[in-house]
Motif scaffolding. Structure first.
Motif, PDB file in Angstrom:
ATOM      1  N   ARG A 303      32.804  -7.736  -1.812  1.00  0.00           N
ATOM      2  CA  ARG A 303      31.525  -7.116  -2.205  1.00  0.00           C
ATOM      3  C   ARG A 303      30.364  -8.077  -2.042  1.00  0.00           C
ATOM      4  O   ARG A 303      29.295  -7.690  -1.547  1.00  0.00           O
ATOM      5  N   VAL A 304      30.548  -9.346  -2.447  1.00  0.00           N
ATOM      6  CA  VAL A 304      29.423 -10.288  -2.435  1.00  0.00           C
ATOM      7  C   VAL A 304      29.269 -11.018  -1.100  1.00  0.00           C
ATOM      8  O   VAL A 304      28.280 -11.733  -0.911  1.00  0.00           O
ATOM      9  N   LEU A 305      30.232 -10.840  -0.175  1.00  0.00           N
ATOM     10  CA  LEU A 305      30.108 -11.456   1.143  1.00  0.00           C
ATOM     11  C   LEU A 305      29.229 -10.615   2.059  1.00  0.00           C
ATOM     12  O   LEU A 305      29.322  -9.381   2.069  1.00  0.00           O
ATOM     13  N   ARG A 306      28.409 -11.294   2.834  1.00  0.00           N
ATOM     14  CA  ARG A 306      27.609 -10.625   3.859  1.00  0.00           C
ATOM     15  C   ARG A 306      28.517 -10.128   4.986  1.00  0.00           C
ATOM     16  O   ARG A 306      29.617 -10.656   5.204  1.00  0.00           O
ATOM     17  N   PRO A 307      28.068  -9.129   5.743  1.00  0.00           N
ATOM     18  CA  PRO A 307      28.806  -8.747   6.955  1.00  0.00           C
ATOM     19  C   PRO A 307      28.974  -9.968   7.859  1.00  0.00           C
ATOM     20  O   PRO A 307      28.013 -10.699   8.126  1.00  0.00           O
ATOM     21  N   GLY A 308      30.210 -10.204   8.289  1.00  0.00           N
ATOM     22  CA  GLY A 308      30.492 -11.378   9.106  1.00  0.00           C
ATOM     23  C   GLY A 308      30.665 -12.651   8.311  1.00  0.00           C
ATOM     24  O   GLY A 308      30.819 -13.731   8.888  1.00  0.00           O
ATOM     25  N   GLY A 309      30.669 -12.552   6.960  1.00  0.00           N
ATOM     26  CA  GLY A 309      30.827 -13.729   6.116  1.00  0.00           C
ATOM     27  C   GLY A 309      32.253 -14.254   6.123  1.00  0.00           C
ATOM     28  O   GLY A 309      33.206 -13.538   6.448  1.00  0.00           O
ATOM     29  N   LYS A 364      34.950 -11.398   7.232  1.00  0.00           N
ATOM     30  CA  LYS A 364      34.649 -10.001   6.933  1.00  0.00           C
ATOM     31  C   LYS A 364      34.029  -9.350   8.164  1.00  0.00           C
ATOM     32  O   LYS A 364      33.264  -9.994   8.896  1.00  0.00           O
ATOM     33  N   PRO A 365      34.313  -8.068   8.443  1.00  0.00           N
ATOM     34  CA  PRO A 365      33.727  -7.421   9.625  1.00  0.00           C
ATOM     35  C   PRO A 365      32.220  -7.296   9.503  1.00  0.00           C
ATOM     36  O   PRO A 365      31.662  -7.268   8.402  1.00  0.00           O
ATOM     37  N   ILE A 366      31.549  -7.224  10.655  1.00  0.00           N
ATOM     38  CA  ILE A 366      30.085  -7.127  10.637  1.00  0.00           C
ATOM     39  C   ILE A 366      29.622  -5.703  10.338  1.00  0.00           C
ATOM     40  O   ILE A 366      28.451  -5.475  10.026  1.00  0.00           O
ATOM     41  N   ASN A 367      30.518  -4.727  10.439  1.00  0.00           N
ATOM     42  CA  ASN A 367      30.230  -3.346  10.035  1.00  0.00           C
ATOM     43  C   ASN A 367      31.559  -2.662   9.725  1.00  0.00           C
ATOM     44  O   ASN A 367      32.627  -3.246   9.913  1.00  0.00           O
ATOM     45  N   HIS A 368      31.488  -1.429   9.250  1.00  0.00           N
ATOM     46  CA  HIS A 368      32.695  -0.713   8.839  1.00  0.00           C
ATOM     47  C   HIS A 368      33.079   0.414   9.794  1.00  0.00           C
ATOM     48  O   HIS A 368      33.834   1.316   9.409  1.00  0.00           O
ATOM     49  N   ILE A 369      32.607   0.354  11.018  1.00  0.00           N
ATOM     50  CA  ILE A 369      32.928   1.420  11.971  1.00  0.00           C
ATOM     51  C   ILE A 369      34.430   1.491  12.211  1.00  0.00           C
ATOM     52  O   ILE A 369      35.052   2.560  12.078  1.00  0.00           O
ATOM     53  N   GLU A 370      35.045   0.371  12.547  1.00  0.00           N
ATOM     54  CA  GLU A 370      36.487   0.347  12.794  1.00  0.00           C
ATOM     55  C   GLU A 370      37.264   0.493  11.492  1.00  0.00           C
ATOM     56  O   GLU A 370      38.341   1.098  11.468  1.00  0.00           O
ATOM     57  N   CYS A 371      36.741  -0.065  10.426  1.00  0.00           N
ATOM     58  CA  CYS A 371      37.439  -0.006   9.140  1.00  0.00           C
ATOM     59  C   CYS A 371      37.606   1.442   8.671  1.00  0.00           C
ATOM     60  O   CYS A 371      38.657   1.822   8.148  1.00  0.00           O
ATOM     61  N   LYS A 372      36.584   2.243   8.846  1.00  0.00           N
ATOM     62  CA  LYS A 372      36.673   3.650   8.445  1.00  0.00           C
ATOM     63  C   LYS A 372      37.741   4.385   9.244  1.00  0.00           C
ATOM     64  O   LYS A 372      38.440   5.263   8.714  1.00  0.00           O
ATOM     65  N   LYS A 373      37.884   4.033  10.498  1.00  0.00           N
ATOM     66  CA  LYS A 373      38.937   4.650  11.320  1.00  0.00           C
ATOM     67  C   LYS A 373      40.314   4.260  10.804  1.00  0.00           C
ATOM     68  O   LYS A 373      41.221   5.102  10.715  1.00  0.00           O
ATOM     69  N   LEU A 374      40.475   2.974  10.433  1.00  0.00           N
ATOM     70  CA  LEU A 374      41.754   2.510   9.901  1.00  0.00           C
ATOM     71  C   LEU A 374      42.080   3.187   8.577  1.00  0.00           C
ATOM     72  O   LEU A 374      43.253   3.487   8.298  1.00  0.00           O
ATOM     73  N   THR A 403      33.666  -2.096  -1.090  1.00  0.00           N
ATOM     74  CA  THR A 403      32.232  -1.788  -1.138  1.00  0.00           C
ATOM     75  C   THR A 403      31.740  -1.435   0.260  1.00  0.00           C
ATOM     76  O   THR A 403      31.897  -2.234   1.200  1.00  0.00           O
ATOM     77  N   PRO A 404      31.165  -0.231   0.437  1.00  0.00           N
ATOM     78  CA  PRO A 404      30.750   0.181   1.780  1.00  0.00           C
ATOM     79  C   PRO A 404      29.566  -0.624   2.291  1.00  0.00           C
ATOM     80  O   PRO A 404      28.671  -0.991   1.528  1.00  0.00           O
ATOM     81  N   LEU A 405      29.569  -0.903   3.586  1.00  0.00           N
ATOM     82  CA  LEU A 405      28.428  -1.537   4.231  1.00  0.00           C
ATOM     83  C   LEU A 405      27.433  -0.476   4.664  1.00  0.00           C
ATOM     84  O   LEU A 405      27.804   0.692   4.851  1.00  0.00           O
ATOM     85  N   PRO A 406      26.164  -0.827   4.818  1.00  0.00           N
ATOM     86  CA  PRO A 406      25.185   0.138   5.328  1.00  0.00           C
ATOM     87  C   PRO A 406      25.646   0.727   6.659  1.00  0.00           C
ATOM     88  O   PRO A 406      26.352   0.078   7.432  1.00  0.00           O
ATOM     89  N   GLU A 407      25.239   1.954   6.925  1.00  0.00           N
ATOM     90  CA  GLU A 407      25.668   2.656   8.139  1.00  0.00           C
ATOM     91  C   GLU A 407      25.205   1.921   9.397  1.00  0.00           C
ATOM     92  O   GLU A 407      24.125   1.339   9.434  1.00  0.00           O
ATOM     93  N   SER A 408      26.070   1.946  10.399  1.00  0.00           N
ATOM     94  CA  SER A 408      25.758   1.332  11.686  1.00  0.00           C
ATOM     95  C   SER A 408      26.361   2.190  12.789  1.00  0.00           C
ATOM     96  O   SER A 408      27.459   2.729  12.638  1.00  0.00           O
ATOM     97  N   ASN A 409      25.661   2.305  13.899  1.00  0.00           N
ATOM     98  CA  ASN A 409      26.140   3.102  15.030  1.00  0.00           C
ATOM     99  C   ASN A 409      26.677   2.249  16.165  1.00  0.00           C
ATOM    100  O   ASN A 409      27.347   2.767  17.063  1.00  0.00           O
ATOM    101  N   ASN A 410      26.384   0.967  16.125  1.00  0.00           N
ATOM    102  CA  ASN A 410      26.793   0.067  17.201  1.00  0.00           C
ATOM    103  C   ASN A 410      27.853  -0.902  16.691  1.00  0.00           C
ATOM    104  O   ASN A 410      27.587  -1.699  15.792  1.00  0.00           O
ATOM    105  N   PRO A 411      29.077  -0.846  17.237  1.00  0.00           N
ATOM    106  CA  PRO A 411      30.145  -1.728  16.764  1.00  0.00           C
ATOM    107  C   PRO A 411      29.827  -3.209  16.918  1.00  0.00           C
ATOM    108  O   PRO A 411      30.442  -4.046  16.255  1.00  0.00           O
TER     109      PRO A 411
END
Length: 630
Positions: A303-309, A364-374, A403-411
């Motif tokens: 939760r407290v880590l930044r995307p890509g942290g 941590k991933p930079i977005n949750h696009i792939e994570c949501k698929k998993l 904790t969800p990351l803000p929405e992103s359209n670009n992996p």
């Protein structure tokens, strides 16, 4: 001829009177102009009398300060009228010397009343109304002003923190050593016997630690914060935390060294930081059971880590094949623990960067696009619902979800928006403001706030000259807003703990972290999670107006006195009526005070109160009565 001479005489006399009148009026105009300019821009001479007295000259300075200092006359500087009051000043007595290291919300006696499950008994438990103290926490009898930075990184006075336990218990690990009248911090740690500097160099060979992309870090179970101390030379600001436990005074040692730290524990509640706050999280044999409670503690790190942290782990169970005998655990037990950690990290969609020697690093991933698929195939743990308020973290229970990351359209893009590298990050518009998540705050207002604080710090340097001289190392802003005060102070050898009150209209701590600054949440009706005498300077803008109808202002001021070092400075901004109430209380706490004009001039209704906590110490008592001050 006599008549003619008389006429000439009268004409000459008239011209002389006229010239005198013109010169007189002109002189008065010039005088009033100079006086007006002086009132607007000049610093009152009485400011200099607010300077910190040294221990050697305190008694003489204090005895003469009342006769030397001129009281500020509001009637001559301000359009408001004030009624004189005959209210007497209440003088607060010192508490018993046994309370010299009192931490109101981490009291071990009180903690024993609470459940030991998930370390609840070591979490914050503040005193009830009948347990509140209305006395001044005394410094130990031989207290000395701490060493200045950077010498303080390596040395602290023994009399300030008279605890030898760590120097004995951690002797072979080079945490801390006693050398005569002082402690020395060699920079060692349980998992870095060669020193924190070499340990950090090892990490830098594995991830891009010094490129400016990593600025904020959290060190869990920090010891005496040598990891955080040596990150500072690499422009990385770490918040180090540890509980008040059997390793006596870990956080107190850290702050005495001039290193950011706070009392805290990974228990049943969220850490007091917003989501996506840190570029890096670190645990070096921190004894946190990451594998228990179905990975709940790693979910909080997520939760407290930044995307890509990055999350860095050293110590058990990492490299268990080499150390299992020394750790007095079985190979099977250690392997099971590491497998459990690996499974939790994978369920959080983290990727393992490397395991080399004593270090293991995940990202941590930079977005949750792939994570949501998993998660469509394996929903354990699930992604939290959108109403869980990821930033809220004051007495909030941990949740078993991602904790969800803000929405992103670009992996390939970070869902949090691209942050500038340090040091540009400090003044770049933060992503939360760009996305419009802070109501009524846009890029223009953010930039305006930076300009306001640039002007204010320039003014503060006039009324508090020690700012320019590196006198203050540990600084707290009790009502930080966008972090403008801390950002404007970056040019000085200090760091600022930016506190965002939970009662503030705008919750801006996430913005502060996106600027590469550090801070925490706090309810100022309660005690702060630190030891006494841990800050050199406290800034409080609008704080007392915020809390005057919520709790007793006296308790807030007593808490400020507890955490402020002797000879420390306080700068408070508020309306005049509120500051006069505050000043009356402060004078009873052995503070020297002065209310001065706003940086824009005397006609601004907001004023500034500058105060200094005088030097005094507690004295051992021959009986059970309260101790007297020197």
């Amino acid at each position: 001829m006599a008549k003619d001479n008389t006429g000439v005489h009268h004409q000459t006399e008239a011209r002389r009177k006229k010239l005198t009148l013109v010169l007189g009026v002109s002189g008065l105009c010039i005088l009033f102009y100079v006086l007006g300019a002086w009132q607007t821009s000049n610093v009152p001479a009485s400011y200099s009398k607010i300077g910190c007295e040294t221990q050697s000259n305190l008694s003489s300075t204090t005895s003469s300060s009342s006769s030397e200092s001129a009281d500020l006359d509001f009637k001559s500087h301000n359009q408001f009228e004030f009624k004189e009051t005959n209210l007497t000043i209440k003088n607060f007595e010192p508490c018993d010397l046994s309370l010299s290291e009192y931490t109101p919300c981490e009291d071990r006696q009180r903690g024993r009343r609470f459940d030991r499950n998930m370390m609840k008994y070591r979490e914050r438990h503040c005193p009830s109304k009948d347990e509140l103290l209305y006395c001044l926490i005394p410094p130990p009898p031989n207290y000395k002003i701490p060493f200045k930075w950077p010498q303080s990184r390596d040395y602290a006075w023994y009399d300030n923190i008279p605890h030898k336990e760590l120097s004995v218990e951690k002797a072979v690990q080079n945490w801390i050593q006693v050398e005569g009248d002082r402690f020395r911090f060699p920079g060692g740690g349980t998992m870095f016997p060669r020193g924190a500097d070499a340990y950090i160099d090892d990490i830098a060979r594995l991830i891009p630690l010094t490129s400016g992309g990593i600025r904020t870090a959290i060190d869990t179970g920090c010891g005496v914060a040598s990891f955080g101390a040596y990150l500072l030379k690499r422009d990385i600001m770490a918040v180090s935390f540890a509980p008040r436990d059997t390793h006596e005074a870990q956080v107190q040692f850290a702050l005495e060294r001039g290193v950011p730290a706070i009392i805290g524990i990974m228990g049943s509640k969220r850490l007091p930081y917003p989501a996506r706050a840190f570029d890096l999280a670190h645990c070096s044999r921190c004894l946190i059971p990451w594998f228990k409670n179905e990975g709940l503690y790693l979910m909080e790190v997520d939760r407290v880590l930044r995307p890509g942290g990055y999350w860095i782990l050293s110590g058990p169970p990492i490299n268990w094949k080499q150390y299992w005998r020394g750790w007095e655990r079985t190979e099977e037990d250690l392997k099971k623990e590491q497998d459990s950690i690996e499974d939790v990290a994978k369920s959080l969609c983290w990727k393992k960067v490397i395991e080399k020697g004593d270090l293991a690093i995940w990202r941590k991933p930079i977005n949750h696009i792939e994570c949501k698929k998993l998660k469509q195939n394996n929903n354990s743990p699930p992604i939290c619902t959108s109403d869980n308020n990821a930033d809220f973290a004051w007495y909030k229970d941990l949740e078993s979800c991602i904790t969800p990351l803000p929405e992103s359209n670009n992996p390939e893009e970070s869902s949090d928006g691209a942050l500038e590298d340090w040091p540009d990050r400090a003044f770049a518009v933060p992503p939360r403001i760009i996305r419009g998540t802070i109501q009524d705050i846009n890029a223009e207002k953010f930039r305006e706030d930076n300009e306001v604080w640039k002007e204010r710090i320039a003014y503060y340097k006039k009324i508090v000259p020690e700012i320019s001289h590196g006198r203050f190392r540990n600084i707290m802003d009790m009502n930080a807003y966008l972090g403008g005060f801390a950002a404007a102070m970056l040019k000085y050898p200090s760091w600022t703990m930016n506190v965002v009150p939970v009662d503030a209209e705008k919750q801006t701590l996430g913005v502060i972290y996106e600027r590469g600054l550090i801070g925490t949440y706090q309810d100022w009706c309660e005690g702060f999670s630190t030891y006494p005498r841990t800050y050199d300077m406290i800034h409080a803008g609008g704080l007392f107006s915020l809390y005057e109808n919520k709790c007793d202002l006296t308790l807030i001021l007593l808490e400020m006195d507890r955490i402020l070092r002797p000879e420390g400075k306080v700068v408070m901004r508020d309306n005049v009526e509120t500051l006069t109430k505050v000043e009356r209380i402060a004078k009873g706490m052995k503070w020297n005070t002065q209310i001065v004009d706003h940086e824009k001039g005397p006609y601004n209704p907001e004023k500034i109160l500058v105060a200094v906590k005088t030097y005094w110490t507690g004295q051992p008592s021959n009986n059970n009565n309260n101790n007297n001050n020197n």
